[in-house]
Motif scaffolding. Structure first.
Motif, PDB file in Angstrom:
ATOM      1  N   SER A   1       0.852  -1.184   0.000  1.00  0.00           N
ATOM      2  CA  SER A   1       0.000   0.000   0.000  1.00  0.00           C
ATOM      3  C   SER A   1       0.890   1.236   0.000  1.00  0.00           C
ATOM      4  O   SER A   1       2.104   1.134   0.117  1.00  0.00           O
ATOM      5  CB  SER A   1      -0.908   0.029   1.238  1.00  0.00           C
ATOM      6  OG  SER A   1      -0.144   0.220   2.407  1.00  0.00           O
TER       7      SER A   1
ATOM      8  N   ASP B   1       2.076   4.153   2.158  1.00  0.00           N
ATOM      9  CA  ASP B   1       2.147   4.448   3.582  1.00  0.00           C
ATOM     10  C   ASP B   1       1.767   5.897   3.857  1.00  0.00           C
ATOM     11  O   ASP B   1       1.003   6.183   4.770  1.00  0.00           O
ATOM     12  CB  ASP B   1       3.559   4.169   4.110  1.00  0.00           C
ATOM     13  CG  ASP B   1       3.662   4.410   5.592  1.00  0.00           C
ATOM     14  OD1 ASP B   1       3.203   3.538   6.356  1.00  0.00           O
ATOM     15  OD2 ASP B   1       4.177   5.479   5.996  1.00  0.00           O
ATOM     16  N   HIS B   2       2.318   6.826   3.076  1.00  0.00           N
ATOM     17  CA  HIS B   2       1.988   8.238   3.235  1.00  0.00           C
ATOM     18  C   HIS B   2       2.377   8.999   1.973  1.00  0.00           C
ATOM     19  O   HIS B   2       3.115   8.496   1.138  1.00  0.00           O
ATOM     20  CB  HIS B   2       2.694   8.845   4.459  1.00  0.00           C
ATOM     21  CG  HIS B   2       4.180   8.953   4.311  1.00  0.00           C
ATOM     22  ND1 HIS B   2       5.036   7.922   4.621  1.00  0.00           N
ATOM     23  CD2 HIS B   2       4.970   9.968   3.888  1.00  0.00           C
ATOM     24  CE1 HIS B   2       6.282   8.290   4.400  1.00  0.00           C
ATOM     25  NE2 HIS B   2       6.271   9.540   3.938  1.00  0.00           N
TER      26      HIS B   2
ATOM     27  N   ALA C   1      -3.729  12.637   9.161  1.00  0.00           N
ATOM     28  CA  ALA C   1      -4.275  11.362   8.714  1.00  0.00           C
ATOM     29  C   ALA C   1      -5.768  11.505   8.460  1.00  0.00           C
ATOM     30  O   ALA C   1      -6.441  12.341   9.052  1.00  0.00           O
ATOM     31  CB  ALA C   1      -4.031  10.275   9.757  1.00  0.00           C
TER      32      ALA C   1
ATOM     33  N   ASN D   1      -7.285   5.497   6.316  1.00  0.00           N
ATOM     34  CA  ASN D   1      -6.033   4.757   6.543  1.00  0.00           C
ATOM     35  C   ASN D   1      -4.844   5.430   5.874  1.00  0.00           C
ATOM     36  O   ASN D   1      -3.861   4.759   5.552  1.00  0.00           O
ATOM     37  CB  ASN D   1      -6.171   3.326   6.013  1.00  0.00           C
ATOM     38  CG  ASN D   1      -7.170   2.521   6.811  1.00  0.00           C
ATOM     39  OD1 ASN D   1      -7.245   2.648   8.027  1.00  0.00           O
ATOM     40  ND2 ASN D   1      -7.954   1.705   6.146  1.00  0.00           N
ATOM     41  N   TYR D   2      -4.917   6.723   5.655  1.00  0.00           N
ATOM     42  CA  TYR D   2      -3.892   7.428   4.888  1.00  0.00           C
ATOM     43  C   TYR D   2      -3.254   8.535   5.713  1.00  0.00           C
ATOM     44  O   TYR D   2      -3.895   9.117   6.579  1.00  0.00           O
ATOM     45  CB  TYR D   2      -4.502   8.014   3.611  1.00  0.00           C
ATOM     46  CG  TYR D   2      -5.204   6.954   2.806  1.00  0.00           C
ATOM     47  CD1 TYR D   2      -4.486   6.077   2.003  1.00  0.00           C
ATOM     48  CD2 TYR D   2      -6.579   6.806   2.882  1.00  0.00           C
ATOM     49  CE1 TYR D   2      -5.125   5.085   1.292  1.00  0.00           C
ATOM     50  CE2 TYR D   2      -7.228   5.815   2.167  1.00  0.00           C
ATOM     51  CZ  TYR D   2      -6.499   4.952   1.377  1.00  0.00           C
ATOM     52  OH  TYR D   2      -7.133   3.959   0.679  1.00  0.00           O
ATOM     53  N   GLN D   3      -2.008   8.814   5.396  1.00  0.00           N
ATOM     54  CA  GLN D   3      -1.296   9.894   6.059  1.00  0.00           C
ATOM     55  C   GLN D   3      -0.756  10.878   5.028  1.00  0.00           C
ATOM     56  O   GLN D   3      -0.311  10.476   3.954  1.00  0.00           O
ATOM     57  CB  GLN D   3      -0.120   9.363   6.878  1.00  0.00           C
ATOM     58  CG  GLN D   3      -0.517   8.553   8.073  1.00  0.00           C
ATOM     59  CD  GLN D   3       0.676   8.157   8.915  1.00  0.00           C
ATOM     60  OE1 GLN D   3       1.740   8.758   8.834  1.00  0.00           O
ATOM     61  NE2 GLN D   3       0.482   7.143   9.754  1.00  0.00           N
TER      62      GLN D   3
ATOM     63  N   PHE E   1      -7.132  12.689  -4.006  1.00  0.00           N
ATOM     64  CA  PHE E   1      -7.978  12.179  -2.938  1.00  0.00           C
ATOM     65  C   PHE E   1      -9.361  11.855  -3.492  1.00  0.00           C
ATOM     66  O   PHE E   1      -9.987  12.689  -4.152  1.00  0.00           O
ATOM     67  CB  PHE E   1      -8.110  13.203  -1.809  1.00  0.00           C
ATOM     68  CG  PHE E   1      -6.801  13.583  -1.187  1.00  0.00           C
ATOM     69  CD1 PHE E   1      -5.875  12.622  -0.815  1.00  0.00           C
ATOM     70  CD2 PHE E   1      -6.501  14.907  -0.961  1.00  0.00           C
ATOM     71  CE1 PHE E   1      -4.670  12.971  -0.221  1.00  0.00           C
ATOM     72  CE2 PHE E   1      -5.307  15.277  -0.370  1.00  0.00           C
ATOM     73  CZ  PHE E   1      -4.384  14.309   0.000  1.00  0.00           C
TER      74      PHE E   1
END
Length: 122
Positions: free
Chosen positions: A7, A9-10, A51, A54-56, A75
């Motif tokens: 995935s 991560d950020h 955040a 589940n995203y940063q 987004f």
């Protein structure tokens, strides 16, 4: 292959030195992202992390600073029309883009002029 990408991560966006309060006002105050604590070892570098789901999003300090004009995070939102009204109420301008089939989308810029895409699949 013996490795697997799992995935994102950020995503990191750059900002000029001393801009943490401005980032908080925009990403938390207007977009509603939750501020998360940076690890102690990274705090001295400045910046601020946020955040949602589940995203940063990490706002990192870059000197000399140059905003991302083409590169951008995108987004996926629900109810883009409501977001557009919210952005207008908060005096955040946006650009409507109709070039992506099957999507309603806009572009905004953060206070540091980094480009951000926001879209709703239809």
């Amino acid at each position: 292959m013996s490795f697997i990408f799992k995935s994102i991560d950020h995503v990191q966006l750059a900002a000029p030195k001393g801009s943490e309060t401005i980032a908080r006002n925009f990403f938390n105050g207007i977009l509603g992202f939750q501020e998360i604590e940076k690890p102690e070892t990274l705090r001295k570098k400045g910046g601020v992390w946020f955040a949602f789901a589940n995203y940063q999003i990490h706002i990192g300090i870059e000197e000399p600073f140059a905003p991302a004009k083409k590169a951008h995070p995108a987004f996926h939102v629900e109810n883009l029309d409501a977001l557009k009204k919210h952005l207008t109420k908060n005096e955040v301008s946006y650009i409507v883009d109709t070039d992506l089939p099957g999507a309603n989308r806009i572009y905004i810029h953060d206070p540091f002029e980094n480009r951000i895409e926001i879209l709703e699949w239809i």
